[in-house]
Design a protein around this motif. Structure first.
Motif, mmCIF file in Angstrom:
data_model
loop_
_atom_site.group_PDB
_atom_site.id
_atom_site.type_symbol
_atom_site.label_atom_id
_atom_site.label_comp_id
_atom_site.label_asym_id
_atom_site.label_seq_id
_atom_site.Cartn_x
_atom_site.Cartn_y
_atom_site.Cartn_z
ATOM 1 N N VAL A 127 0.843 -1.197 0.000
ATOM 2 C CA VAL A 127 0.000 0.000 0.000
ATOM 3 C C VAL A 127 0.874 1.240 0.000
ATOM 4 O O VAL A 127 2.022 1.213 0.438
ATOM 5 C CB VAL A 127 -0.954 0.031 1.212
ATOM 6 C CG1 VAL A 127 -1.879 -1.183 1.196
ATOM 7 C CG2 VAL A 127 -0.198 0.110 2.532
ATOM 8 N N ASN A 128 0.307 2.320 -0.482
ATOM 9 C CA ASN A 128 0.974 3.611 -0.469
ATOM 10 C C ASN A 128 0.513 4.428 0.732
ATOM 11 O O ASN A 128 -0.450 4.081 1.424
ATOM 12 C CB ASN A 128 0.673 4.370 -1.763
ATOM 13 C CG ASN A 128 1.323 3.735 -2.984
ATOM 14 O OD1 ASN A 128 2.407 3.154 -2.877
ATOM 15 N ND2 ASN A 128 0.684 3.853 -4.139
ATOM 16 N N ALA A 129 1.175 5.552 0.936
ATOM 17 C CA ALA A 129 0.861 6.404 2.091
ATOM 18 C C ALA A 129 -0.555 6.941 2.034
ATOM 19 O O ALA A 129 -1.166 7.215 3.075
ATOM 20 C CB ALA A 129 1.858 7.559 2.162
ATOM 21 N N ASP A 130 -1.101 7.084 0.826
ATOM 22 C CA ASP A 130 -2.431 7.665 0.698
ATOM 23 C C ASP A 130 -3.553 6.636 0.754
ATOM 24 O O ASP A 130 -4.714 6.959 0.482
ATOM 25 C CB ASP A 130 -2.542 8.476 -0.597
ATOM 26 C CG ASP A 130 -2.288 7.640 -1.854
ATOM 27 O OD1 ASP A 130 -1.981 6.425 -1.714
ATOM 28 O OD2 ASP A 130 -2.385 8.192 -2.968
ATOM 29 N N VAL A 131 -3.263 5.401 1.126
ATOM 30 C CA VAL A 131 -4.305 4.392 1.236
ATOM 31 C C VAL A 131 -5.321 4.841 2.281
ATOM 32 O O VAL A 131 -4.966 5.372 3.336
ATOM 33 C CB VAL A 131 -3.718 3.012 1.588
ATOM 34 C CG1 VAL A 131 -3.059 3.013 2.972
ATOM 35 C CG2 VAL A 131 -4.767 1.927 1.486
ATOM 36 N N THR A 132 -6.595 4.651 1.994
ATOM 37 C CA THR A 132 -7.631 5.098 2.917
ATOM 38 C C THR A 132 -7.945 4.014 3.938
ATOM 39 O O THR A 132 -7.658 2.834 3.727
ATOM 40 C CB THR A 132 -8.918 5.457 2.165
ATOM 41 O OG1 THR A 132 -9.475 4.260 1.591
ATOM 42 C CG2 THR A 132 -8.637 6.473 1.052
ATOM 43 N N ASP A 133 -8.568 4.426 5.041
ATOM 44 C CA ASP A 133 -8.989 3.451 6.043
ATOM 45 C C ASP A 133 -9.979 2.460 5.449
ATOM 46 O O ASP A 133 -9.943 1.264 5.765
ATOM 47 C CB ASP A 133 -9.615 4.154 7.245
ATOM 48 C CG ASP A 133 -8.600 4.931 8.070
ATOM 49 O OD1 ASP A 133 -7.390 4.639 7.948
ATOM 50 O OD2 ASP A 133 -9.014 5.829 8.829
ATOM 51 N N ALA A 134 -10.854 2.946 4.574
ATOM 52 C CA ALA A 134 -11.836 2.056 3.941
ATOM 53 C C ALA A 134 -11.142 1.019 3.070
ATOM 54 O O ALA A 134 -11.529 -0.157 3.040
ATOM 55 C CB ALA A 134 -12.831 2.863 3.114
ATOM 56 N N GLU A 135 -10.100 1.428 2.352
ATOM 57 C CA GLU A 135 -9.358 0.481 1.517
ATOM 58 C C GLU A 135 -8.649 -0.559 2.372
ATOM 59 O O GLU A 135 -8.628 -1.747 2.024
ATOM 60 C CB GLU A 135 -8.367 1.241 0.639
ATOM 61 C CG GLU A 135 -9.031 2.043 -0.478
ATOM 62 C CD GLU A 135 -8.082 2.998 -1.175
ATOM 63 O OE1 GLU A 135 -8.346 3.331 -2.351
ATOM 64 O OE2 GLU A 135 -7.084 3.438 -0.558
#
Length: 294
Positions: A99-107
């Motif tokens: 995952v990248n730093a911008d991954v969301t909590d929902a993802e």
């Protein structure tokens, strides 16, 4: 990007070694098919297609029951092929995502629901561009809240620099491929002693005794690699995992026969108790803790 990969073995032999019931291949991959799951534009290599159907057929052929599917760099942080394979596995596979730093909590929650139980940090410079360590720390804190662990891939010369950073990360950390030791230096080398000391000093560090085909100089049957794996299995029996690394991406010297890889297991784990810990008890504790081990 390099395209001089080798295709995986078309017809691996049946292993002579019979794995204990419930055995887990704790390091393998799915690639594509590219027409359905395109490879990442920033990839450093382009592998052959290696579908979930072929992975599961290999699992059955080798006498194994479960898989831990690890996201590889050629798919970047697009975990769609991984999730697709997990969905098709009927509970018999777990995943390690990127995952990248911008991954969301929902993802992250969606990946967790699909069966992802870890995130991979890659430090091998020929495979990935550098990621700031503060980014890795932030991701580690977020996935630790989900109960995930961290898988790290590095090469032995990088270990001294990485030890302080890795020691700060929360939760279990699993080191890929024995930390890629220099097998020509022998098990008494300072580099391999440092790796063992790192594990001894940090009870949260686990290791995969995998990929003799990547570490060997002598070639099959990997006599030069077996002593390293056996040392780790015997010294840290409750923190070792094993995997095929199918479909063996980016191999250039030779393509291993997966049946022969299975037959290295009794050479690195010479007793039934060590074999069961390596192949069943340890991966079940890490990836399927909710299921009783029979």
């Amino acid at each position: 990007m390099t395209k001089d990969y080798m295709p995986f073995h078309a017809s691996p032999r049946k292993p002579r070694f019979s794995a204990p019931a419930g055995a887990v291949d704790a390091h393998c991959h799915v690639f594509g098919p590219a027409a359905q799951f395109p490879f990442a534009p920033e990839r450093k290599y382009t592998p052959v297609d290696a579908s979930k159907e072929k992975l599961f057929a290999l699992r059955d052929h080798l006498g194994l029951l479960r898989n831990v599917i690890v996201q590889a760099t050629c798919h970047g942080a697009d975990n769609a092929a991984l999730v697709d394979a997990l969905d098709a596995a009927d509970g018999l596979a777990r995943g390690v995502a990127v995952v990248n730093a911008d991954v969301t909590d929902a993802e992250l929650r969606a990946l967790d629901a699909a069966g992802v139980r870890g995130v991979r940090f890659n430090f091998v410079k020929r495979l990935v561009d550098d990621t700031p360590r503060d980014v890795f720390k932030a991701i580690a804190a977020r996935v630790n809240a989900l109960g995930w662990h961290i898988v790290v891939y590095f090469e032995a010369p990088d270990l001294p620099d990485l030890i302080p950073f890795l020691s700060e990360l929360p939760g279990v950390i699993v080191v890929d491929h024995m930390g890629r030791p220099d097998v020509t230096a022998g098990v008494q080398s300072e580099g391999f002693k440092l790796f063992q000391s790192f594990m001894a000093d940090n009870p949260n560090i686990w290791v995969k005794v995998s990929c003799p085909e990547r570490l060997t100089v002598a070639g099959p049957p990997y006599d030069d690699v077996v002593p390293f794996a056996r040392t780790l299995v015997e010294r840290f029996p409750d923190r070792v995992l094993w995997g095929t690394d199918w479909p063996h991406p980016n191999m250039k010297s030779h393509m291993p026969d997966d049946g022969e890889l299975v037959d290295t297991i009794p050479r690195v784990a010479p007793t039934e108790a060590l074999q069961r810990a390596l192949l069943v008890d340890n991966p079940m504790r890490l990836y399927w803790p909710e299921e009783p081990v029979k």
